[in-house]
Scaffold this active site. Structure first.
Site, PDB file in Angstrom:
ATOM      1  N   SER A  43       0.772  -1.053  -0.049  1.00  0.00           N
ATOM      2  CA  SER A  43      -0.106   0.017  -0.225  1.00  0.00           C
ATOM      3  C   SER A  43       0.848   1.157  -0.182  1.00  0.00           C
ATOM      4  O   SER A  43       0.366   2.444   0.138  1.00  0.00           O
ATOM      5  CB  SER A  43      -0.991   0.082   1.131  1.00  0.00           C
ATOM      6  OG  SER A  43      -0.117  -0.002   2.349  1.00  0.00           O
ATOM      7  N   ASP A  45       4.690   3.912  -0.576  1.00  0.00           N
ATOM      8  CA  ASP A  45       5.301   4.899  -1.322  1.00  0.00           C
ATOM      9  C   ASP A  45       6.310   4.055  -2.281  1.00  0.00           C
ATOM     10  O   ASP A  45       6.043   4.216  -3.616  1.00  0.00           O
ATOM     11  CB  ASP A  45       6.004   5.803  -0.826  1.00  0.00           C
ATOM     12  CG  ASP A  45       6.299   7.132  -1.403  1.00  0.00           C
ATOM     13  OD1 ASP A  45       5.440   7.788  -2.043  1.00  0.00           O
ATOM     14  OD2 ASP A  45       7.377   7.226  -1.692  1.00  0.00           O
ATOM     15  N   LEU A  46       6.926   3.433  -1.723  1.00  0.00           N
ATOM     16  CA  LEU A  46       8.086   2.797  -2.595  1.00  0.00           C
ATOM     17  C   LEU A  46       7.495   1.656  -3.544  1.00  0.00           C
ATOM     18  O   LEU A  46       7.971   1.564  -4.686  1.00  0.00           O
ATOM     19  CB  LEU A  46       9.022   1.690  -1.533  1.00  0.00           C
ATOM     20  CG  LEU A  46       9.994   0.746  -2.058  1.00  0.00           C
ATOM     21  CD1 LEU A  46      11.223   1.678  -3.004  1.00  0.00           C
ATOM     22  CD2 LEU A  46      10.705  -0.024  -0.994  1.00  0.00           C
ATOM     23  N   ALA A  47       6.519   0.802  -2.743  1.00  0.00           N
ATOM     24  CA  ALA A  47       5.820  -0.041  -3.718  1.00  0.00           C
ATOM     25  C   ALA A  47       5.190   0.596  -5.060  1.00  0.00           C
ATOM     26  O   ALA A  47       5.439  -0.002  -6.176  1.00  0.00           O
ATOM     27  CB  ALA A  47       4.897  -0.933  -3.147  1.00  0.00           C
ATOM     28  N   ARG A  76      -1.351  -3.926   5.817  1.00  0.00           N
ATOM     29  CA  ARG A  76      -2.501  -3.851   6.614  1.00  0.00           C
ATOM     30  C   ARG A  76      -3.676  -3.386   6.211  1.00  0.00           C
ATOM     31  O   ARG A  76      -4.872  -3.790   6.500  1.00  0.00           O
ATOM     32  CB  ARG A  76      -2.128  -3.239   7.933  1.00  0.00           C
ATOM     33  CG  ARG A  76      -0.898  -3.818   8.582  1.00  0.00           C
ATOM     34  CD  ARG A  76      -0.468  -2.906   9.890  1.00  0.00           C
ATOM     35  NE  ARG A  76      -0.142  -1.710   9.133  1.00  0.00           N
ATOM     36  CZ  ARG A  76       0.510  -0.585   9.986  1.00  0.00           C
ATOM     37  NH1 ARG A  76       0.746  -0.804  11.408  1.00  0.00           N
ATOM     38  NH2 ARG A  76       0.767   0.496   9.494  1.00  0.00           N
ATOM     39  N   TYR A 154      10.973  -5.321   9.949  1.00  0.00           N
ATOM     40  CA  TYR A 154      11.668  -6.619   9.168  1.00  0.00           C
ATOM     41  C   TYR A 154      11.682  -7.641  10.071  1.00  0.00           C
ATOM     42  O   TYR A 154      11.314  -8.760   9.754  1.00  0.00           O
ATOM     43  CB  TYR A 154      13.113  -6.139   8.845  1.00  0.00           C
ATOM     44  CG  TYR A 154      13.139  -5.179   7.810  1.00  0.00           C
ATOM     45  CD1 TYR A 154      12.042  -4.737   6.991  1.00  0.00           C
ATOM     46  CD2 TYR A 154      14.415  -4.772   7.515  1.00  0.00           C
ATOM     47  CE1 TYR A 154      12.140  -3.741   6.138  1.00  0.00           C
ATOM     48  CE2 TYR A 154      14.423  -3.637   6.533  1.00  0.00           C
ATOM     49  CZ  TYR A 154      13.245  -3.228   5.956  1.00  0.00           C
ATOM     50  OH  TYR A 154      13.467  -2.225   4.860  1.00  0.00           O
ATOM     51  N   LEU A 213      22.788   2.309  -5.925  1.00  0.00           N
ATOM     52  CA  LEU A 213      23.871   1.683  -6.650  1.00  0.00           C
ATOM     53  C   LEU A 213      23.522   1.117  -8.212  1.00  0.00           C
ATOM     54  O   LEU A 213      24.209   0.795  -8.826  1.00  0.00           O
ATOM     55  CB  LEU A 213      24.404   0.271  -5.857  1.00  0.00           C
ATOM     56  CG  LEU A 213      25.163   0.969  -4.341  1.00  0.00           C
ATOM     57  CD1 LEU A 213      25.279  -0.350  -3.479  1.00  0.00           C
ATOM     58  CD2 LEU A 213      26.285   1.618  -4.681  1.00  0.00           C
ATOM     59  N   HIS A 273      22.261   6.006   0.645  1.00  0.00           N
ATOM     60  CA  HIS A 273      22.502   6.426  -0.749  1.00  0.00           C
ATOM     61  C   HIS A 273      23.632   7.260  -0.947  1.00  0.00           C
ATOM     62  O   HIS A 273      24.609   7.139  -1.617  1.00  0.00           O
ATOM     63  CB  HIS A 273      21.302   7.054  -1.221  1.00  0.00           C
ATOM     64  CG  HIS A 273      20.036   6.564  -1.244  1.00  0.00           C
ATOM     65  ND1 HIS A 273      19.988   5.092  -1.294  1.00  0.00           N
ATOM     66  CD2 HIS A 273      18.781   6.762  -0.976  1.00  0.00           C
ATOM     67  CE1 HIS A 273      18.911   4.415  -1.291  1.00  0.00           C
ATOM     68  NE2 HIS A 273      18.148   5.533  -1.113  1.00  0.00           N
TER      69      HIS A 273
END
Ligand code: NDP
Ligand SMILES: O=C1O[C@H](COP(=O)(O)O)[C@@H](O)[C@H](O)[C@H]1O
Length: 378
Positions: A43, A45-47, A76, A154, A213, A273
């Protein structure tokens, strides 16, 4: 990133693709069985901005065959399969509507929490159903779990995967887990996280990503520095006055305070980064392009960095950050950082590396500016 094919029990050994022949082995190894890709945090932002678009590119290039692959979103939030598809549709650019729809038909959604078995049992059932529907030989499936989640969850998510969702065979197929930066909040939490994941998966099953990278500009730094006869002799304190590494974004948190506010701009961008970019700009020539040789040079230059002085750091928060409903009203989390690094070695003594990180500015650029003095002015 590290990875490999072996599926033995968790151990402390590191694996890496250390040479082209390893890469060839990987490509040539015949893998069969269907592939289930699970995006946890679907659900978020990265996804929507990176993970699903990247999967779509693989699909477009023929790496994900409709007959073998299924993509499960897990989070969730209470959304439907179509709800998830509509969230990501707008980020799948550059293809016909039909092609996008074909890809989206491979995507379904399972809702559940990150720390109890119920949702992961549902997820496992959905994966098993997909495997059965493809007449998969029992236990020969490939299961890839991508954690597009705040690192704080995680350990519990990995425990759930280990308990409920592993590929059931120990001799065919595999289970792999991809984790995103930042790996913890500080040294202690990074070591703890590593130990926790290490108890659940062996090193060859774990992949750690820093997507910078993979950027062409970043990858080209090695070529620019070590294969370019113009720059090779100039890249030092005699010719370079200072180095500025600038990261700017023209948007704010936009609903992802759930992750960002726990970590802040230093842990989100600088510590991973931009530190990688810094290493590539400042390190000595590696013995070879093998990952471990590049890593060794990065470690050496990091060991030469003088502790950062407090009066050379500026932090800030943009106006309006706390208006985002996912950010706590009393948040003190920095969204701006500027700091100076000094490298104590023969090549760089006396030269400043300045980081400037801006969230929510009008410009959106990523540049490394090196001002070469003396050489062009003398
Ligand atoms: N955004 C980006 O461009 C990039 C992000 N990353 C990394 O990806 C990871 C996720 O970042 P991003 O997607 O931006 O963050 P989000 O805040 O969008 O979080 C992703 C999902 O995780 C769940 N979540 C959010 N906060 C919490 C919380 N405190 N506890 C449990 N679950 C939570 C939410 O899903 P739900 O509530 O539905 O369960 C949310 O949709 C981070 O590690 C980040 O460093 C890496 C590269 C780029
Ligand atoms: O890791 C992250 O990177 C993105 C920026 O990535 P880019 O490839 O678009 O430059 C950043 O927006 C996000 O906060 C961070 O978690």
């Amino acid at each position: 990133m590290s990875g490999g094919l072996d599926e033995s029990s968790p151990s402390s050994g590191r694996a890496s693709l250390s040479s082209l022949s390893d890469l060839k082995d990987l490509e040539l190894s015949s893998e069969s069985g269907c592939l289930s890709i699970v995006v946890l945090g679907a659900s978020g932002d990265l996804a929507k901005k990176k993970t699903f678009p990247a999967l779509f590119h693989l699909f477009e290039q023929g790496f994900l065959q409709s007959g073998e692959v299924h993509i499960f979103g897990y989070a969730r939030s209470n959304i439907s399969d179509d709800g998830l598809r509509e969230r990501i549709r707008g980020y799948l650019k550059g293809a016909s509507d039909e092609h996008v729809s074909e890809f989206l038909q491979l995507v379904t959604y399972v809702s559940g929490s990150y720390d109890n078995g119920e949702g992961f049992e549902l997820l496992n059932n959905a994966i098993s159903e997909h495997e059965t529907s493809k007449n998969n030989k029992a236990g020969s499936s490939r299961r890839l779990f991508y954690l597009a989640l705040p690192p704080s969850v995680y350990p519990s998510v990995c425990k759930m995967i280990r308990s409920y969702c592993m590929n059931p065979s120990s001799h065919a197929g595999w289970t792999r887990v991809i984790v995103e930066k930042p790996f913890g909040k500080d040294l202690d939490s990074a070591e703890e996280l590593s130990a926790q994941l290490g108890q659940l998966f062996n090193e060859k099953q774990l992949y750690r990503i820093d997507h910078y990278l993979g950027k062409e500009l970043v990858q080209n730094l090695l070529v620019l520095r070590f294969a370019n006869r113009l720059f090779l002799p100039l890249w030092n304190r005699d010719n370079i006055d200072n180095v500025q590494i600038v990261f700017r974004e023209d948007f704010g948190t936009e609903g992802r305070g759930g992750y960002f506010d726990q970590y802040g701009i230093i842990r989100d961008i600088i510590q991973n980064h931009l530190l990688q970019v810094f290493c590539l700009v400042a390190m000595e020539k590696p013995v070879s392009l093998k990952p471990e040789h590049i890593r060794d040079e990065k470690v050496k230059v990091l060991q030469s960095v003088i502790p950062i002085k407090h009066d050379e750091v500026v932090l800030g928060q943009y106006d309006g950050y706390k208006d985002d409903s996912t950010v706590p009203d009393d948040s003190n989390t920095p969204t701006f950082a500027s700091l100076v690094l000094r490298v104590h070695n023969e090549r760089w003594e006396g030269i400043c590396y300045t980081y400037n990180i801006y969230y929510y500015l009008e410009l959106c650029i990523f540049v490394t500016i090196i001002s070469i003095h003396n050489y062009f002015h003398s």
